[in-house]
Design a protein around this motif. Structure first.
Motif: not given
Length: 272
Positions: A74-80, A99-102, A125-131, A148-151
């Protein structure tokens, strides 16, 4: 002559139709729109040596679906997006934050291997961007701070689904933790004048568990009724990172209330 050509064309079309079979398939999508409200604590050494605390409100949308025709993936996506207001211990100063996160990730479902109906374990694995942008009210020299970060994170989950007479339920627990990535933090001697004039900026550097630790776990309970589906839950998020001799920390605990939408998209395939 014309009648002969028409007959030939009709025969060719008939052969193509007979040689091909139209197959319609449905792919299940799950979309969850949720509102999150709770408490937040923050430490930003660039803005202030004090710890600030307050409340935040967030809106998140997430979707889950199968990864094409690949079985058990499966794949999953999130935006907040979220906004917060925090105060120092003496309530003499305040910080406003936006804040913004996706992110997006894939995971493997171990449901077939558990041997228990309704029980599923997934990992991937999950690739996350946080600002996160912050403004402190009483600080003329350094009123703003942004990081900000890309994890690349590990995404682990455990869920159990069961049914009633006309309803169905699902209990799910998910955990995300950072592994490695890139992050941006402001420089220690940076002032508002230097930021506005573009003389200096922040620093972008490599991050891993030695200088950036994030943990997000969530417990949710989904309820499927005859005409609607709803979610309630709680979420806890903790983040601590440092760079340029500056320390940052953020912790959030919130209540989750959302609506669950399940639908199918039709895929048209031609079989020869």
């Amino acid at each position: 002559m014309k009648k002969g050509l028409t007959a030939i064309l009709l025969c060719l079309c008939s052969m193509c139709v007979c040689a091909q079979e139209v197959v319609y398939e449905g792919r299940l999508h799950e979309d969850v729109l949720s509102v999150r409200w709770g408490g937040i604590r923050q430490y930003d050494e660039y803005l202030s040596p004090l710890k600030y605390s307050g409340q935040f409100l967030a809106l998140q949308n997430e979707w889950w679906q199968g990864l094409g025709e690949v079985r058990d993936w499966q794949h999953v996506g999130k935006v907040k997006i979220q906004g917060a207001r925090l105060f120092n211990p003496a309530y003499t100063n305040a910080i406003y934050a936006l804040g913004a996160e996706g992110g997006w990730g894939v995971h493997y479902d171990f449901g077939r291997l558990t041997g228990v109906n309704g029980l599923n374990l997934f990992l991937g694995p999950y690739l996350d961007f946080d600002f996160f942008l912050k403004e402190i009210v009483q600080n003329v020299n350094k009123p703003f701070s942004a990081d900000a970060a890309i994890d690349l994170k590990a995404h682990l989950g455990l869920q159990y689904a069961f049914s009633g007479k006309q309803t169905s339920y699902r209990l799910r627990y998910t955990v995300m933790t950072s592994l490695l990535g890139m992050q941006f933090v402001p420089e220690y001697g940076q002032s508002y004048y230097e930021v506005s004039e573009g003389i200096t900026g922040g620093t972008i550097g490599f991050c891993s568990l030695h200088n950036r630790l994030t943990l997000r776990h969530e417990l949710t309970f989904d309820m499927q009724f005859k005409h609607s589906a709803w979610r309630i839950g709680v979420e806890h998020e903790y983040m601590r990172h440092n760079m340029n001799n500056l320390g940052f920390q953020r912790e959030q605990v919130c209540l989750v209330v959302g609506a669950v939408f399940n639908y199918k998209t039709i895929i048209r395939r031609m079989l020869k």
